[in-house]
Design an enzyme around this catalytic site. Structure first.
Site, PDB file in Angstrom:
ATOM      1  N   ARG A   1       3.421   0.821  -0.259  1.00  0.00           N
ATOM      2  CA  ARG A   1       2.806   0.170   0.910  1.00  0.00           C
ATOM      3  C   ARG A   1       3.124  -1.333   1.005  1.00  0.00           C
ATOM      4  NH1 ARG A   1      -1.602   2.393   3.168  1.00  0.00           N
ATOM      5  NH2 ARG A   1      -2.107   3.538   1.278  1.00  0.00           N
TER       6      ARG A   1
ATOM      7  N   GLU B   1       5.289   0.299  -9.253  1.00  0.00           N
ATOM      8  CA  GLU B   1       5.743   1.348  -8.323  1.00  0.00           C
ATOM      9  C   GLU B   1       5.157   1.096  -6.928  1.00  0.00           C
ATOM     10  OE1 GLU B   1       4.098   4.872 -10.072  1.00  0.00           O
ATOM     11  OE2 GLU B   1       5.389   4.787 -11.827  1.00  0.00           O
ATOM     12  N   PRO B   2       5.506  -0.024  -6.304  1.00  0.00           N
ATOM     13  CA  PRO B   2       4.891  -0.333  -5.008  1.00  0.00           C
ATOM     14  C   PRO B   2       5.498   0.487  -3.881  1.00  0.00           C
ATOM     15  CG  PRO B   2       6.595  -1.913  -5.505  1.00  0.00           C
ATOM     16  CD  PRO B   2       6.524  -0.999  -6.694  1.00  0.00           C
TER      17      PRO B   2
ATOM     18  N   GLY C   1      -0.112   0.349  -5.512  1.00  0.00           N
ATOM     19  CA  GLY C   1      -1.497   0.234  -5.074  1.00  0.00           C
ATOM     20  C   GLY C   1      -1.903  -1.050  -4.403  1.00  0.00           C
TER      21      GLY C   1
ATOM     22  N   CYS D   1      -4.754  18.812  19.653  1.00  0.00           N
ATOM     23  CA  CYS D   1      -6.069  19.411  19.934  1.00  0.00           C
ATOM     24  C   CYS D   1      -6.999  19.336  18.732  1.00  0.00           C
ATOM     25  CB  CYS D   1      -5.889  20.846  20.381  1.00  0.00           C
ATOM     26  SG  CYS D   1      -4.827  20.947  21.808  1.00  0.00           S
ATOM     27  N   GLU D   2      -7.287  18.152  18.307  1.00  0.00           N
ATOM     28  CA  GLU D   2      -8.239  17.898  17.214  1.00  0.00           C
ATOM     29  C   GLU D   2      -8.987  16.627  17.590  1.00  0.00           C
ATOM     30  OE1 GLU D   2      -8.493  19.673  14.297  1.00  0.00           O
ATOM     31  OE2 GLU D   2      -6.716  20.908  14.597  1.00  0.00           O
TER      32      GLU D   2
ATOM     33  N   ARG E   1      -2.803   8.608   9.240  1.00  0.00           N
ATOM     34  CA  ARG E   1      -3.754   7.792   8.458  1.00  0.00           C
ATOM     35  C   ARG E   1      -5.131   7.635   9.113  1.00  0.00           C
ATOM     36  NH1 ARG E   1      -3.090   3.089   7.210  1.00  0.00           N
ATOM     37  NH2 ARG E   1      -3.927   3.269   5.125  1.00  0.00           N
TER      38      ARG E   1
HETATM   39  C1  LIG Z   1       2.167   7.473  -8.938  1.00  0.00           C
HETATM   40  C2  LIG Z   1       2.213   6.590  -7.750  1.00  0.00           C
HETATM   41  N1  LIG Z   1       2.892   5.437  -7.828  1.00  0.00           N
HETATM   42  C3  LIG Z   1       2.967   4.589  -6.776  1.00  0.00           C
HETATM   43  C4  LIG Z   1       2.342   4.870  -5.579  1.00  0.00           C
HETATM   44  C5  LIG Z   1       2.475   3.893  -4.443  1.00  0.00           C
HETATM   45  O1  LIG Z   1       1.271   3.332  -4.076  1.00  0.00           O
HETATM   46  P1  LIG Z   1       1.229   2.188  -2.974  1.00  0.00           P
HETATM   47  O2  LIG Z   1       1.977   2.667  -1.791  1.00  0.00           O
HETATM   48  O3  LIG Z   1      -0.200   1.984  -2.694  1.00  0.00           O
HETATM   49  O4  LIG Z   1       1.858   0.976  -3.567  1.00  0.00           O
HETATM   50  C6  LIG Z   1       1.609   6.055  -5.455  1.00  0.00           C
HETATM   51  C7  LIG Z   1       0.899   6.344  -4.210  1.00  0.00           C
HETATM   52  O5  LIG Z   1      -0.123   6.907  -4.123  1.00  0.00           O
HETATM   53  C8  LIG Z   1       1.553   6.938  -6.571  1.00  0.00           C
HETATM   54  O6  LIG Z   1       0.883   8.096  -6.488  1.00  0.00           O
END
Ligand SMILES: Cc1ncc(COP(=O)(O)O)c(C=O)c1O
Length: 427
Positions: A289, A286-287, A249, A356-357, A325
């Site tokens: 982005r 759990e990164p 996140g 076409c949107e 996005r």
């Molecule tokens: C369960 C879970 N973990 C990790 C992520 C990765 O999030 P981010 O890419 O924002 O770090 C997500 C993305 O939505 C997710 O659903």
């Protein structure tokens, strides 16, 4: 090579006006491989992974990052990240298979995700997933049935919904009670008691993921507080909790002006470690982005420039099919001409795609040096949720992907052929 460092970081530079990524001239890549085209700087991706791993090790030796495969799932990218010591965070059977195809051991995989199916859980059990992040009572039933048949045990973590506002775009805000994600603490406690009664399940963690593109670290502290209180209750019940998984996140800057406010990995880890019930509990993240977004660009060529009543449109050969996005989240991506710098006197364009949107746009009122047909533009910060969200709408073939590493270029995915798009169809 000389050249001034640019947004979003020193991996981008201009040399004699030409935009370079990882030391490679982007216009040459567009010429050689065609457009639309995704290009990633793997040195940058690796250095982001190492940086976060270092911050996590400062918490304790067992703390670890698991890359969210959904952000960038190309096998080469996963292999590079795994070789830097990251585990993988998956949300589907397909993502499990992807990791296995990369040669990643299932023990290094965390299986997150809402609404895991019977087949996906059986697959996870068969291959020996490292930890199942449980989001519903039904998943526990499926897991018990599958483990019983296989005569195996599994480690599980409970994903709680902390009812915390991640203060991000509503469509990627996942920590509020009104969303479908996780279990509210009351239901989670009922599920925990059930898990503790089953010898095939090891309740080893608590997890939470409150959303994506988050800048306000207080939201992670608030979620961390809920997680820690819940973990303490589980420990009192005798659960062998050895890790806390605070999800992904962390937000990234999409504009130069956001760079100073974008939280660092150190600040993020400092905020989320408040969730740990004990000093020796491992901290998992759990990164997605924050590891890969700023390493990637989408290259697109201007097909024509068209004047509307009040606007100039740059019609380009990429659109919502390549980068969803903007259409999905109104997301802003800075756009650069690959051969000319943007100046204060530049014209403004709506950069729009061929689908076409009306929502098929990449940039709105974007300052760009006078454009003409054939010019190549780089859509910045497209390394995360770019290619993985690409679609074949309008029967468009998905683009090729390139990796730059140590200034050399590798094709890591060919462009799709059109005929492959109807290969599975039957008259
Ligand atoms: C369960 C879970 N973990 C990790 C992520 C990765 O999030 P981010 O890419 O924002 O770090 C997500 C993305 O939505 C997710 O659903």
């Amino acid at each position: 090579m000389t050249g001034e460092a640019l947004f979003p970081g020193p991996h981008f530079s201009r040399v004699n006006g030409d935009l370079h990524l990882g030391g490679v001239k982007l216009s040459d890549l567009a010429e050689k491989y065609g457009t639309p085209l995704y290009v990633y700087d793997f040195d940058r991706i690796r250095s982001r992974a190492r940086h976060l791993a270092k911050e996590l090790h400062a918490v304790n030796e067992r703390s670890r990052a698991f890359f969210a495969v959904k952000a960038l799932s190309n096998l080469s990218a996963l292999k590079a990240l795994h070789s830097e010591g990251l585990g993988m965070d998956v949300v589907s059977g397909g993502e499990i298979e992807r990791c296995l195809a990369t040669g990643i051991n299932a023990r290094d995989i965390v299986f997150s995700g809402v609404a895991k199916s019977r087949d996906e859980i059986s697959l996870g059990v068969r291959v020996g997933i490292g930890c199942f992040n449980i989001e519903s009572p039904h998943e526990v039933d499926l897991l018990i049935a599958s483990l019983g048949q296989a005569g195996k045990k599994a480690r599980v973590a409970l994903r709680i919904n902390p009812d915390v506002d991640g203060k991000t775009h509503e469509k990627i805000n996942t920590g509020l009670a009104e969303t479908k994600f996780g279990l509210n603490p009351t239901l989670a406690m009922t599920v925990a008691r059930k898990i503790l009664q089953h010898p095939c399940l090891i309740l080893s963690g608590v997890s939470s993921h409150i959303g994506s593109q988050i800048f306000d670290l207080q939201t992670f502290r608030d979620a961390g507080h809920e997680v820690r209180e819940f973990a303490k209750n589980l420990l009192e019940l005798g659960a062998p909790i050895d890790h806390i998984d605070m999800g992904g996140g962390l937000g990234v800057a999409h504009r130069p002006g956001e760079l100073d406010n974008a939280p660092t990995f150190k600040a993020w880890v400092d905020a989320v470690k408040t969730s740990l019930p004990n000093r020796d509990t491992a901290l998992h993240l759990e990164p997605g982005r924050s590891i890969v977004a700023d390493s990637g660009v989408l290259l697109t060529r201007v097909i024509e420039v068209k004047s509307g009543d009040s606007k100039k449109f740059a019609l380009v050969d990429a659109g919502m099919t390549e980068l969803l996005r903007p259409a999905l989240y109104d997301a802003y991506h800075r756009i650069e001409h690959v051969a000319r710098e943007t100046t204060d006197n530049d014209q403004r364009y709506d950069v729009v795609g061929p689908v076409c949107e009306t929502s098929c746009w990449l940039g709105e009122d974007e300052p760009l040096p006078g454009l003409s047909s054939g010019d190549v533009l780089a859509i910045l910060t497209s390394g995360a949720y770019g290619m993985t969200m690409a679609s074949n709408y309008n029967t468009r073939a998905k683009p090729a992907e390139l990796a730059i590493e140590q200034s050399s270029v590798r094709l890591i995915r060919k462009q799709e052929t059109l005929s492959s798009l109807w290969e599975l169809e039957r008259f």
